[in-house]
Design a protein around this motif. Structure first.
Motif, PDB file in Angstrom:
ATOM      1  N   GLU A  52       1.366  -1.430  -0.060  1.00  0.00           N
ATOM      2  CA  GLU A  52       0.360  -0.001   0.346  1.00  0.00           C
ATOM      3  C   GLU A  52       0.583   1.288   0.276  1.00  0.00           C
ATOM      4  O   GLU A  52       1.339   1.944   1.195  1.00  0.00           O
ATOM      5  CB  GLU A  52      -0.843   0.076   0.992  1.00  0.00           C
ATOM      6  N   LYS A  53       1.032   2.353  -1.343  1.00  0.00           N
ATOM      7  CA  LYS A  53       1.839   2.975  -1.219  1.00  0.00           C
ATOM      8  C   LYS A  53       0.798   4.680  -0.454  1.00  0.00           C
ATOM      9  O   LYS A  53       1.987   5.404   0.377  1.00  0.00           O
ATOM     10  CB  LYS A  53       1.605   4.015  -2.882  1.00  0.00           C
ATOM     11  N   SER A  54      -0.145   4.409  -0.376  1.00  0.00           N
ATOM     12  CA  SER A  54      -0.708   4.948   1.222  1.00  0.00           C
ATOM     13  C   SER A  54       0.316   5.482   2.731  1.00  0.00           C
ATOM     14  O   SER A  54       0.044   6.016   2.930  1.00  0.00           O
ATOM     15  CB  SER A  54      -1.783   5.314   0.592  1.00  0.00           C
ATOM     16  N   LEU A  55       0.306   4.028   2.740  1.00  0.00           N
ATOM     17  CA  LEU A  55       0.942   3.488   4.192  1.00  0.00           C
ATOM     18  C   LEU A  55       2.275   3.779   4.765  1.00  0.00           C
ATOM     19  O   LEU A  55       3.127   3.577   5.067  1.00  0.00           O
ATOM     20  CB  LEU A  55       0.499   2.783   4.865  1.00  0.00           C
ATOM     21  N   GLN A  56       2.549   4.684   3.171  1.00  0.00           N
ATOM     22  CA  GLN A  56       4.365   3.955   3.329  1.00  0.00           C
ATOM     23  C   GLN A  56       4.858   5.567   3.001  1.00  0.00           C
ATOM     24  O   GLN A  56       5.479   6.802   2.956  1.00  0.00           O
ATOM     25  CB  GLN A  56       4.834   4.203   1.906  1.00  0.00           C
ATOM     26  N   LYS A  57       5.106   6.026   5.222  1.00  0.00           N
ATOM     27  CA  LYS A  57       4.497   7.491   5.304  1.00  0.00           C
ATOM     28  C   LYS A  57       6.128   6.903   6.454  1.00  0.00           C
ATOM     29  O   LYS A  57       5.693   5.804   7.911  1.00  0.00           O
ATOM     30  CB  LYS A  57       3.500   8.293   5.962  1.00  0.00           C
ATOM     31  N   PRO A  58       6.284   7.866   7.519  1.00  0.00           N
ATOM     32  CA  PRO A  58       7.129   8.077   8.721  1.00  0.00           C
ATOM     33  C   PRO A  58       6.522   6.897   9.672  1.00  0.00           C
ATOM     34  O   PRO A  58       7.699   5.784  10.247  1.00  0.00           O
ATOM     35  CB  PRO A  58       7.783   9.139   9.015  1.00  0.00           C
ATOM     36  N   THR A  59       5.283   7.419  10.003  1.00  0.00           N
ATOM     37  CA  THR A  59       4.812   6.620  11.345  1.00  0.00           C
ATOM     38  C   THR A  59       5.188   5.019  10.727  1.00  0.00           C
ATOM     39  O   THR A  59       4.600   4.313  12.152  1.00  0.00           O
ATOM     40  CB  THR A  59       3.572   7.157  11.796  1.00  0.00           C
ATOM     41  N   TYR A  60       4.131   4.822  10.084  1.00  0.00           N
ATOM     42  CA  TYR A  60       4.483   2.284   9.350  1.00  0.00           C
ATOM     43  C   TYR A  60       5.543   1.857   8.997  1.00  0.00           C
ATOM     44  O   TYR A  60       5.512   1.162   9.125  1.00  0.00           O
ATOM     45  CB  TYR A  60       3.652   2.653   8.305  1.00  0.00           C
ATOM     46  N   LEU A  61       6.307   3.385   8.665  1.00  0.00           N
ATOM     47  CA  LEU A  61       7.867   2.775   7.993  1.00  0.00           C
ATOM     48  C   LEU A  61       8.159   2.543   9.988  1.00  0.00           C
ATOM     49  O   LEU A  61       9.413   1.491   9.814  1.00  0.00           O
ATOM     50  CB  LEU A  61       8.921   4.306   7.815  1.00  0.00           C
ATOM     51  N   VAL A  62       8.135   3.426  10.691  1.00  0.00           N
ATOM     52  CA  VAL A  62       8.797   2.820  12.321  1.00  0.00           C
ATOM     53  C   VAL A  62       7.907   0.973  12.532  1.00  0.00           C
ATOM     54  O   VAL A  62       8.452   0.010  13.160  1.00  0.00           O
ATOM     55  CB  VAL A  62       8.570   3.863  13.202  1.00  0.00           C
ATOM     56  N   PHE A  63       7.023   1.026  12.328  1.00  0.00           N
ATOM     57  CA  PHE A  63       5.920   0.451  12.294  1.00  0.00           C
ATOM     58  C   PHE A  63       6.681  -0.756  11.695  1.00  0.00           C
ATOM     59  O   PHE A  63       6.460  -2.247  12.322  1.00  0.00           O
ATOM     60  CB  PHE A  63       4.460  -0.317  12.072  1.00  0.00           C
ATOM     61  N   CYS A  64       6.509  -0.889  10.486  1.00  0.00           N
ATOM     62  CA  CYS A  64       7.802  -1.942  10.264  1.00  0.00           C
ATOM     63  C   CYS A  64       8.732  -2.806  10.645  1.00  0.00           C
ATOM     64  O   CYS A  64       8.878  -3.546  10.555  1.00  0.00           O
ATOM     65  CB  CYS A  64       7.591  -1.493   7.999  1.00  0.00           C
ATOM     66  N   HIS A  65       9.910  -1.180  11.549  1.00  0.00           N
ATOM     67  CA  HIS A  65      10.644  -1.855  11.643  1.00  0.00           C
ATOM     68  C   HIS A  65      10.885  -2.719  12.734  1.00  0.00           C
ATOM     69  O   HIS A  65      11.256  -3.671  13.254  1.00  0.00           O
ATOM     70  CB  HIS A  65      11.562  -0.558  11.449  1.00  0.00           C
ATOM     71  N   LEU A  66       9.496  -2.618  13.382  1.00  0.00           N
ATOM     72  CA  LEU A  66       9.164  -2.792  14.643  1.00  0.00           C
ATOM     73  C   LEU A  66       9.021  -4.434  14.150  1.00  0.00           C
ATOM     74  O   LEU A  66       8.986  -4.977  15.586  1.00  0.00           O
ATOM     75  CB  LEU A  66       8.404  -2.675  15.743  1.00  0.00           C
ATOM     76  N   ALA A  67       7.458  -4.706  13.357  1.00  0.00           N
ATOM     77  CA  ALA A  67       7.592  -5.614  12.847  1.00  0.00           C
ATOM     78  C   ALA A  67       8.834  -6.649  12.164  1.00  0.00           C
ATOM     79  O   ALA A  67       8.873  -7.983  12.985  1.00  0.00           O
ATOM     80  CB  ALA A  67       6.473  -5.446  12.014  1.00  0.00           C
TER      81      ALA A  67
END
Length: 320
Positions: A52-67
């Motif tokens: 989802e390109k719309s979710l590729q924002k700073p907040t969700y990138l941090v979520f990805c690192h945590l995941a």
């Protein structure tokens, strides 16, 4: 630095020492289920944000690192204990145990710094919102998360080298479900053991308390800003933007603080209960975090609902 151990070619993982053999299969099944939940949830978050390109924002990138961190932690710790209770395989090679110890403590330390980046993101977004688009971008978040992964790396390598330098003359039993620093060094002997333990404690305090101090300051400042808002709807909306981060941070820190405080005030746990508590605060966040991302983050929840509706409409059209 050369290892100085006598006959210590492997360690034996005890898991829960008081557990009756008749419960080995159900416990193994439970661990398999937990691992599948961790793997499915965190892989889903990584794939969903990537798609989802719309979710590729700073907040969700941090979520990805945590995941990614949570997924790696479950993969490093659970297969061996599953193997013990499913196949009776309790033996871990000496260096294999050290590798597992490294990842257990490295990933825990990296989580602290990732949570710090998460708090910084929310602090700037709420306390100085006009500067947010300039100060927080995808590139900046990627660099900050890169530091979060890198800072504990040399520290944990040093800890492992210190542990390798010890002499081991006690038993090879690991009273835990995975190899950790306390379990391994408790089997060492010699004058250097105390020094290694103190050094490792200082590293642990640095990796946990330094981020926690800034995290506490950030969320305290955020709450103050929210309370000063005159509009009740604005307060609720602003608070909702940092609720997932607060939940995730509390899941990581509060159980650890509870166990530490309980120990300091003289409240003792049995060995099996202590191991269970450590497993809970180690694995529970990794399993629950993806649910928090999905149900407490408006953008992810709304995108999921939209996708589900589109999928359902597509199925109905095909049926017709």
């Amino acid at each position: 630095m050369v290892a100085n151990y006598t006959g210590m070619k492997s360690f034996l993982i005890l898991g829960f020492p008081g557990l009756s053999p008749q419960y080995y299969a159900p416990v193994a099944a439970l661990f398999v289920f937990i691992y599948l939940v961790i793997a499915a949830g965190n892989i889903f978050i990584l794939a969903f944000v990537a798609y989802e390109k719309s979710l590729q924002k700073p907040t969700y990138l941090v979520f990805c690192h945590l995941a990614l961190n949570d997924l790696t932690f479950g993969t490093v710790t659970l297969p061996k204990i599953i193997s013990k209770y499913l196949f009776g395989d309790s033996i871990v090679p000496f260096y294999g145990c050290l590798v597992q110890m490294f990842f257990v403590h490295y990933l825990g330390s990296a989580t602290s710094f990732i949570l710090l980046v998460m708090a910084l993101d929310r602090f700037i977004a709420i306390c100085i919102p006009l500067r947010y688009p300039v100060l927080i971008t995808n590139n900046i978040i990627t660099v900050l998360c890169g530091f979060a992964w890198f800072i504990p790396l040399p520290l944990m390598v040093a800890v492992v080298l210190f542990v390798i330098s010890l002499s081991y003359c006690k038993s090879n039993l690991i009273a835990q479900c995975y190899c950790d620093h306390i379990s391994i060094t408790s089997q060492a002997c010699g004058e250097d053991v105390r020094t290694v333990e103190l050094t490792s404690l200082c590293v642990a305090m640095f990796c946990l308390l330094l981020p926690l101090t800034f995290i506490f300051f950030s969320y305290f400042s955020i709450i103050v800003v929210i309370l000063k808002m005159s509009n009740a709807t604005g307060r609720r909306k602003t608070l909702s933007t940092c609720t997932p981060q607060i939940f995730i941070t509390c899941l990581f820190y509060l159980p650890r603080c509870f166990v530490y405080v309980a120990y300091k005030i003289g409240f003792s746990f049995s060995l099996d209960v202590r191991i269970l508590l450590i497993l809970l605060y180690s694995l529970f966040p990794a399993a629950v975090n993806p649910l928090i991302y999905c149900f407490k983050t408006q953008d992810i929840k709304q995108t999921l609902i939209k996708k589900m509706k589109m999928t359902w409409m597509g199925i109905e059209l095909n049926i017709r």
